[in-house]
Write an enzyme that holds these catalytic residues in place. Structure first.
Site, PDB file in Angstrom:
ATOM      1  N   ASP A  28       0.860  -1.198   0.000  1.00 16.27           N
ATOM      2  CA  ASP A  28       0.000   0.000   0.000  1.00 16.27           C
ATOM      3  C   ASP A  28       0.888   1.237   0.000  1.00 16.27           C
ATOM      4  O   ASP A  28       2.059   1.170   0.383  1.00 16.27           O
ATOM      5  CB  ASP A  28      -0.918   0.009   1.239  1.00 16.27           C
ATOM      6  CG  ASP A  28      -2.193   0.812   1.017  1.00 16.27           C
ATOM      7  OD1 ASP A  28      -2.101   2.049   0.833  1.00 16.27           O
ATOM      8  OD2 ASP A  28      -3.283   0.228   1.009  1.00 16.27           O
TER       9      ASP A  28
ATOM     10  N   VAL B 195       1.004   2.680  -6.464  1.00 15.47           N
ATOM     11  CA  VAL B 195       0.778   2.098  -7.793  1.00 15.47           C
ATOM     12  C   VAL B 195       1.051   3.080  -8.928  1.00 15.47           C
ATOM     13  O   VAL B 195       1.118   2.680 -10.091  1.00 15.47           O
ATOM     14  CB  VAL B 195      -0.648   1.500  -7.936  1.00 15.47           C
ATOM     15  CG1 VAL B 195      -0.856   0.365  -6.957  1.00 15.47           C
ATOM     16  CG2 VAL B 195      -1.728   2.575  -7.801  1.00 15.47           C
TER      17      VAL B 195
ATOM     18  N   TYR C  72     -14.839   8.191 -12.894  1.00 14.42           N
ATOM     19  CA  TYR C  72     -14.749   6.880 -12.207  1.00 14.42           C
ATOM     20  C   TYR C  72     -15.267   5.778 -13.126  1.00 14.42           C
ATOM     21  O   TYR C  72     -14.641   4.728 -13.268  1.00 14.42           O
ATOM     22  CB  TYR C  72     -15.543   6.942 -10.899  1.00 14.42           C
ATOM     23  CG  TYR C  72     -15.338   5.748  -9.980  1.00 14.42           C
ATOM     24  CD1 TYR C  72     -14.209   5.656  -9.173  1.00 14.42           C
ATOM     25  CD2 TYR C  72     -16.276   4.724  -9.910  1.00 14.42           C
ATOM     26  CE1 TYR C  72     -14.019   4.574  -8.321  1.00 14.42           C
ATOM     27  CE2 TYR C  72     -16.095   3.633  -9.070  1.00 14.42           C
ATOM     28  CZ  TYR C  72     -14.965   3.568  -8.267  1.00 14.42           C
ATOM     29  OH  TYR C  72     -14.788   2.482  -7.431  1.00 14.42           O
TER      30      TYR C  72
HETATM   31  N1  LIG Z   1     -16.086   0.503  -1.569  1.00  9.61           N
HETATM   32  C1  LIG Z   1     -16.833   0.409  -2.637  1.00  9.61           C
HETATM   33  O1  LIG Z   1     -18.038   0.672  -2.570  1.00  9.61           O
HETATM   34  C2  LIG Z   1     -16.252  -0.065  -3.944  1.00  9.61           C
HETATM   35  C3  LIG Z   1     -17.122  -0.464  -4.968  1.00  9.61           C
HETATM   36  C4  LIG Z   1     -16.603  -0.913  -6.164  1.00  9.61           C
HETATM   37  C5  LIG Z   1     -15.236  -0.974  -6.352  1.00  9.61           C
HETATM   38  N2  LIG Z   1     -14.403  -0.573  -5.344  1.00  9.61           N
HETATM   39  C6  LIG Z   1     -12.965  -0.640  -5.600  1.00  9.61           C
HETATM   40  O2  LIG Z   1     -12.359  -1.449  -4.616  1.00  9.61           O
HETATM   41  C7  LIG Z   1     -10.981  -1.102  -4.529  1.00  9.61           C
HETATM   42  C8  LIG Z   1     -10.596  -0.992  -3.074  1.00  9.61           C
HETATM   43  O3  LIG Z   1     -11.244   0.130  -2.498  1.00  9.61           O
HETATM   44  P1  LIG Z   1     -11.866   0.135  -1.024  1.00  9.61           P
HETATM   45  O4  LIG Z   1     -13.312   0.372  -1.173  1.00  9.61           O
HETATM   46  O5  LIG Z   1     -11.375  -1.020  -0.251  1.00  9.61           O
HETATM   47  O6  LIG Z   1     -11.264   1.531  -0.466  1.00  9.61           O
HETATM   48  P2  LIG Z   1     -10.262   1.869   0.718  1.00  9.61           P
HETATM   49  O7  LIG Z   1     -10.027   3.345   0.616  1.00  9.61           O
HETATM   50  O8  LIG Z   1     -10.761   1.338   2.015  1.00  9.61           O
HETATM   51  O9  LIG Z   1      -8.935   1.085   0.301  1.00  9.61           O
HETATM   52  C9  LIG Z   1      -8.184   1.486  -0.824  1.00  9.61           C
HETATM   53  C10 LIG Z   1      -6.710   1.327  -0.508  1.00  9.61           C
HETATM   54  O10 LIG Z   1      -5.977   1.737  -1.674  1.00  9.61           O
HETATM   55  C11 LIG Z   1      -4.867   2.483  -1.229  1.00  9.61           C
HETATM   56  N3  LIG Z   1      -4.371   3.378  -2.268  1.00  9.61           N
HETATM   57  C12 LIG Z   1      -4.922   4.535  -2.721  1.00  9.61           C
HETATM   58  N4  LIG Z   1      -4.117   5.095  -3.632  1.00  9.61           N
HETATM   59  C13 LIG Z   1      -3.042   4.275  -3.766  1.00  9.61           C
HETATM   60  C14 LIG Z   1      -1.867   4.304  -4.541  1.00  9.61           C
HETATM   61  N5  LIG Z   1      -1.592   5.327  -5.363  1.00  9.61           N
HETATM   62  N6  LIG Z   1      -0.992   3.280  -4.428  1.00  9.61           N
HETATM   63  C15 LIG Z   1      -1.239   2.251  -3.585  1.00  9.61           C
HETATM   64  N7  LIG Z   1      -2.322   2.176  -2.798  1.00  9.61           N
HETATM   65  C16 LIG Z   1      -3.205   3.184  -2.896  1.00  9.61           C
HETATM   66  C17 LIG Z   1      -5.357   3.263  -0.010  1.00  9.61           C
HETATM   67  O11 LIG Z   1      -4.257   3.676   0.807  1.00  9.61           O
HETATM   68  C18 LIG Z   1      -6.239   2.217   0.663  1.00  9.61           C
HETATM   69  O12 LIG Z   1      -5.529   1.454   1.616  1.00  9.61           O
HETATM   70  C19 LIG Z   1     -10.807   0.190  -5.324  1.00  9.61           C
HETATM   71  O13 LIG Z   1     -10.236  -0.095  -6.595  1.00  9.61           O
HETATM   72  C20 LIG Z   1     -12.231   0.689  -5.481  1.00  9.61           C
HETATM   73  O14 LIG Z   1     -12.397   1.502  -6.624  1.00  9.61           O
HETATM   74  C21 LIG Z   1     -14.870  -0.130  -4.156  1.00  9.61           C
END
Ligand SMILES: NC(=O)c1ccc[n+]([C@@H]2O[C@H](COP(=O)([O-])OP(=O)(O)OC[C@H]3O[C@@H](n4cnc5c(N)ncnc54)[C@H](O)[C@@H]3O)[C@@H](O)[C@H]2O)c1
Length: 255
Positions: A32, A43, A134
């Site tokens: 992360d 990333v 998005y």
């Molecule tokens: N939560 C939702 O409703 C939802 C729905 C559909 C898809 N998603 C996708 O699920 C994935 C995970 O998201 P989440 O909901 O667990 O959110 P979250 O914010 O809880 O976790 C996301 C993680 O990604 C990390 N991150 C952000 N930018 C980064 C970077 N440049 N390099 C490395 N790490 C980075 C953050 O530090 C965090 O730990 C994402 O791709 C999100 O788009 C989430």
């Protein structure tokens, strides 16, 4: 036992996937940009990807599963969100995944095996108003993953894209953007979801094991995408109603 690398593993779905893989005995390198992971991996940083590949080569001698999960929240109506917001979300949510795939595809080709798991969103398949950036980057992840599935099949490599609807995580803490109405809508959708990251993670592992190329891990995602395929007019009417509600929340242009 598989050797798994997960990005964005300090929170939400990445943390839940890390737990789920470990619970069944897999080895996971949790990465992360934030504290709380095994390895720092932004990333968007090519050098961090190189370091991750070096770690994997040195400690494991290969990789079985790459999970490109890291992501941020963004969006905003087309006349409100700035181009800087677009560039930021493209760099993290689309090019972050591309970088991961480019880094580890040579490893997978050399091995003649490997699984690429890219976390997109239901927004990559159905496209609500007010979320163009998005939706576009997540649709890009869907297209990228299908492409790699075809391109790498002959090398024994599979590609899977994960398309969940909203579930409760810290995703909205990353939200940038000038569109306050969109922020209110997204916050409500994430915070009121009955779904947890652990539920999604468990369905993701089942989907990978089943060899699903498109993983729709929750009932709402399956219903919404199913409706788009079966009844496009009803789908359009529903999304137009959602767009009207967003308009009622106000602030339609940046001027
Ligand atoms: N939560 C939702 O409703 C939802 C729905 C559909 C898809 N998603 C996708 O699920 C994935 C995970 O998201 P989440 O909901 O667990 O959110 P979250 O914010 O809880 O976790 C996301 C993680 O990604 C990390 N991150 C952000 N930018 C980064 C970077 N440049 N390099 C490395 N790490 C980075 C953050 O530090 C965090 O730990 C994402 O791709 C999100 O788009 C989430």
């Amino acid at each position: 036992m598989s050797r798994v690398l997960v990005t964005g593993a300090a929170s939400g779905l990445g943390a839940a996937l890390t737990r789920a893989f470990r619970e069944r005995g897999d080895q996971v390198l949790a990465t992360d940009v934030a504290d709380g992971a095994d390895l720092h991996l932004d990333v968007t940083a090519d050098d961090d990807w190189t370091a991750a590949r070096e770690w994997v080569d040195e400690h494991w001698g290969g990789l079985d599963v790459l999970v490109n999960n890291a992501g941020v929240a963004g969006g905003g109506r087309i006349d409100v969100a700035g181009i800087d917001e677009w560039q930021w979300i493209v760099d993290v949510n689309l090019l972050g995944v591309v970088r991961g795939c480019r880094t580890f595809t040579p490893v997978f080709k050399r091995q003649g095996s490997g699984r690429i798991v890219n976390v997109a969103s239901l927004a990559g398949l159905v496209h609500p108003a007010g979320m163009a950036s998005y939706n576009a980057v997540k649709a890009g992840v869907v297209a990228l993953t299908e492409t790699l599935g075809h391109e790498l099949a002959a090398y024994g490599v599979t590609a899977h894209v994960v398309c969940p609807s909203y579930f409760r995580t810290h995703l909205l803490s990353s939200l940038r953007g000038a569109d306050e109405a969109l922020r209110a809508v997204m916050t409500h959708l994430v915070e009121s979801s009955p779904l947890t990251a652990d539920q999604i993670a468990s369905a993701v592992l089942a989907g990978i094991d089943a060899g699903d190329e498109v993983i729709l891990p929750d009932p709402m995602a399956r219903a919404a995408y199913g409706q788009k395929l079966r009844d496009r007019p009803a789908y359009d009417a529903q999304l137009r109603r959602q767009a009207a509600r967003l308009h009622e929340l106000g602030g339609s242009t940046a001027e």
